[in-house]
Design an enzyme around this catalytic site. Structure first.
Site, PDB file in Angstrom:
ATOM      1  N   SER A 264      -2.959   7.378   1.070  1.00  0.00           N
ATOM      2  CA  SER A 264      -3.454   6.041   0.764  1.00  0.00           C
ATOM      3  C   SER A 264      -2.297   5.054   0.687  1.00  0.00           C
ATOM      4  O   SER A 264      -1.241   5.355   0.140  1.00  0.00           O
ATOM      5  CB  SER A 264      -4.188   6.070  -0.576  1.00  0.00           C
ATOM      6  OG  SER A 264      -4.308   4.750  -1.064  1.00  0.00           O
ATOM      7  N   LYS A 265      -2.552   3.893   1.230  1.00  0.00           N
ATOM      8  CA  LYS A 265      -1.509   2.867   1.239  1.00  0.00           C
ATOM      9  C   LYS A 265      -1.218   2.374  -0.183  1.00  0.00           C
ATOM     10  O   LYS A 265      -0.127   1.902  -0.473  1.00  0.00           O
ATOM     11  CB  LYS A 265      -1.960   1.706   2.120  1.00  0.00           C
ATOM     12  CG  LYS A 265      -0.841   0.774   2.503  1.00  0.00           C
ATOM     13  CD  LYS A 265      -1.094   0.202   3.868  1.00  0.00           C
ATOM     14  CE  LYS A 265      -0.174  -0.976   4.146  1.00  0.00           C
ATOM     15  NZ  LYS A 265       1.223  -0.570   4.294  1.00  0.00           N
ATOM     16  N   ARG A 266      -2.209   2.521  -1.040  1.00  0.00           N
ATOM     17  CA  ARG A 266      -2.023   2.056  -2.422  1.00  0.00           C
ATOM     18  C   ARG A 266      -0.898   2.795  -3.135  1.00  0.00           C
ATOM     19  O   ARG A 266      -0.289   2.279  -4.053  1.00  0.00           O
ATOM     20  CB  ARG A 266      -3.321   2.237  -3.204  1.00  0.00           C
ATOM     21  CG  ARG A 266      -4.235   1.020  -3.110  1.00  0.00           C
ATOM     22  CD  ARG A 266      -5.398   1.220  -4.017  1.00  0.00           C
ATOM     23  NE  ARG A 266      -6.194   2.358  -3.553  1.00  0.00           N
ATOM     24  CZ  ARG A 266      -7.272   2.235  -2.795  1.00  0.00           C
ATOM     25  NH1 ARG A 266      -7.699   1.048  -2.460  1.00  0.00           N
ATOM     26  NH2 ARG A 266      -7.944   3.283  -2.367  1.00  0.00           N
ATOM     27  N   ILE A 268       1.936   3.569  -1.994  1.00  0.00           N
ATOM     28  CA  ILE A 268       3.257   3.365  -1.398  1.00  0.00           C
ATOM     29  C   ILE A 268       3.782   1.957  -1.629  1.00  0.00           C
ATOM     30  O   ILE A 268       3.124   0.977  -1.324  1.00  0.00           O
ATOM     31  CB  ILE A 268       3.179   3.584   0.137  1.00  0.00           C
ATOM     32  CG1 ILE A 268       2.474   4.893   0.464  1.00  0.00           C
ATOM     33  CG2 ILE A 268       4.558   3.515   0.774  1.00  0.00           C
ATOM     34  CD1 ILE A 268       3.091   6.135  -0.085  1.00  0.00           C
ATOM     35  N   ASP A 282       0.723   4.261   6.883  1.00  0.00           N
ATOM     36  CA  ASP A 282       0.756   3.104   7.778  1.00  0.00           C
ATOM     37  C   ASP A 282       1.767   3.331   8.910  1.00  0.00           C
ATOM     38  O   ASP A 282       2.976   3.413   8.665  1.00  0.00           O
ATOM     39  CB  ASP A 282       1.138   1.870   6.950  1.00  0.00           C
ATOM     40  CG  ASP A 282       1.100   0.588   7.760  1.00  0.00           C
ATOM     41  OD1 ASP A 282       0.905   0.657   8.989  1.00  0.00           O
ATOM     42  OD2 ASP A 282       1.282  -0.483   7.156  1.00  0.00           O
TER      43      ASP A 282
END
Ligand code: GLU
Length: 508
Positions: A264-266, A268, A282
């Protein structure tokens, strides 16, 4: 080329603002499959969810695909005979097919307000059903056309009452798919909702648009992530209602963080400070970080695929992947993202690059670092020697300063260890001997070094290590004899002198 008739595959992303590693893998596998079988690779933008619309997301997606070399044969930029390739431009088509389902009795109008649905959910909960489905269990008590007279329906429609169109899912049916990766998968219709096909804003849901387009675009194989497997029974039912043959299907294994969680991008903030067990999903982050395109593609290909049992090759470029790829070799089990392996592949791909392209890429960074007047042939020789030592191309600028300047400092730890009592004498004799060399080549230098060492009853290593330290200031680097040849006799002699003067002071 392996021939399968008319392979047409598609990558059908919903642009959400960034390209996920899993998304690029889906695109890649579709591309590889198309190329391998002489087929067509289609890009279709699934942008019917207006609430999730992100400005610029589609352009970003297309540019990542182009960067990766996965250029579609048909798509928003290329056009083609099956367009438009934006679902948002195809709403009338979906409306027509939704009407067809209504006419055939495979779908119905539902006028339930969110409050009515919530009340039904409460009722279900009270009777012990935690997970209410809008299906045969409750549809008879809801506000839909199944429970209305034709007159009441007409009146509701004429009054402009908001509605959705739902698929009428039969009770007690089984749906089966022979998935190219997962084998036979069986679904029970009891598990399925009377799926909304057309929303009250007139836009289709994913299921309707996806099936209609896969059919109209003559998609032969649907290759996509496993998260879509649960949609298959709904899609099979739709194909059946329309009287269409479903495409072949292949569901790719999920990709997880090293700690087994969903990527999940959250999680990072930056690629330099990854929280433990997490990786950045991403693709753009890896491009920015300076990973080689070929390494990213290679790594992503290996997330769920391998070239075959007993075949331990790991390094492939895109044409080689086209050669090797097959759906039979895609794993069923989930893949774990391994940053170390990506880094290793990056190094391998840098080693495969030709010196000229590396040089061109490095020149701006070298100029920025102040190495302004480096002759091309000298730079080529330096890059040629360093190429196999780079994890990132930019490492060259950090590691290779000694090709351009005499060392200004020396690794003290190495000095303590390598600079011994007889070192100055050995170095002096070595310097004397090479001064006399007519051809200053790696071979001649090595020969000279061995002779000096032997004459001293000493091993080559006793000379090699302090020599490297004096000449480069550090204890690791490319093959020493080749390095000395590239630096040239004059520079080597000068640096030996300087080293002999400074290094003893560091260790006293
Ligand atoms: N729009 C879906 C996605 O975002 C496509 C799934 C499919 O390939 O059917 O991945």
């Amino acid at each position: 080329m392996n021939s399968l008739t008319n392979v047409r595959v598609r990558f059908a992303p919903s642009p959400t603002g960034f390209v996920h590693i899993g998304g690029l893998r889906t695109a890649l596998y579709n591309y590889l499959y198309a190329r391998k079988h002489g087929g067509t690779f289609i890009l279709r933008i699934e942008d019917t969810d207006r609430e999730r619309f992100v400005e610029g997301a589609t352009e970003n997606l297309i540019s990542v695909l182009e960067w990766a070399g996965l250029v579609p044969d048909e798509g928003p930029r290329q056009g083609g005979n099956y367009g438009p390739y934006f679902q948002s431009q195809r709403t009338e088509i979906y409306q027509k097919y939704a009407r067809e389902l209504l006419d055939k009795g495979f779908a119905y109008y539902a006028f339930d307000t969110p409050e009515e649905i919530e009340a039904a959910r409460q009722r279900a909960r009270q009777s012990g059903n935690q997970f209410m489905k809008y299906n045969f269990t409750i549809r008879h008590e809801m506000s839909n056309s199944l429970n209305m007279t034709p007159q009441a329906l007409r009146a509701a429609l004429d009054a402009g009452k908001p509605y959705v169109i739902r698929l009428l899912v039969p009770e007690g049916r089984q749906f089966e798919v022979d998935d190219e990766i997962r084998g036979r998968v069986v679904f029970d219709s009891r598990e399925i909702d009377d799926q909304v096909l057309l929303k009250s804003d007139g836009f289709p849901t994913y299921h309707l648009a996806n099936v209609v387009d896969d059919h109209l675009m003559e998609i032969s194989h649907v290759i996509r992530g496993e998260e879509w497997l649960s949609s298959v029974p709904k899609h099979l039912l739709l194909y059946e209602c329309f009287g269409w043959t479903p495409p072949h299907m292949a569901h790719l294994p999920l990709i997880f963080n090293p700690d087994g969680s969903k990527m999940s991008k959250r999680d990072i903030q930056s690629l330099d400070e990854l929280p433990s067990g997490k990786v950045d999903p991403d693709v753009a982050s890896y491009i920015r970080k300076g990973y080689e395109k070929a390494a990213i593609i290679n790594y992503i290909a290996l997330l769920g695929w391998n070239p075959g049992e007993g075949d331990d090759r790991q390094v492939f470029d895109l044409p080689e992947l086209v050669q090797e790829f097959s759906l039979q070799r895609v794993n069923k089990s989930a893949a774990i993202f391994d940053l170390k392996k990506l880094q290793w592949l990056n190094k391998e791909h840098i080693m495969r690059r030709d010196v000229a392209s590396l040089m061109e890429e490095l020149k701006p960074a070298l100029r920025k670092a102040g190495y302004t007047d480096v002759a091309d042939d000298y730079l080529a020789r330096a890059v040629g020697l360093m190429r196999e030592r780079l994890y990132f191309t930019e490492d060259f600028v950090k590691l290779a300063g000694y090709f351009f300047n005499d060392p200004t400092s020396y690794d003290e730890q190495a000095a303590q260890k390598r600079w011994q009592e007889d070192t100055p004498e050995l170095l002096r004799q070595f310097a004397e001997a090479i001064r006399k060399l007519d051809t200053f080549t790696a071979g001649a230098i090595e020969e000279t070094l061995r002779q000096v060492a032997e004459a001293h009853n000493s091993s080559g290593g006793k000379l090699i290590h302090p020599l490297r330290l004096a000449v480069t200031g550090v204890s690791v680097g490319p093959g020493l004899f080749e390095l000395l040849e590239v630096l040239g006799k004059e520079t080597v002699l000068r640096r030996i002198d300087r080293g002999m003067e400074i290094i003893p002071k560091l260790i006293s």
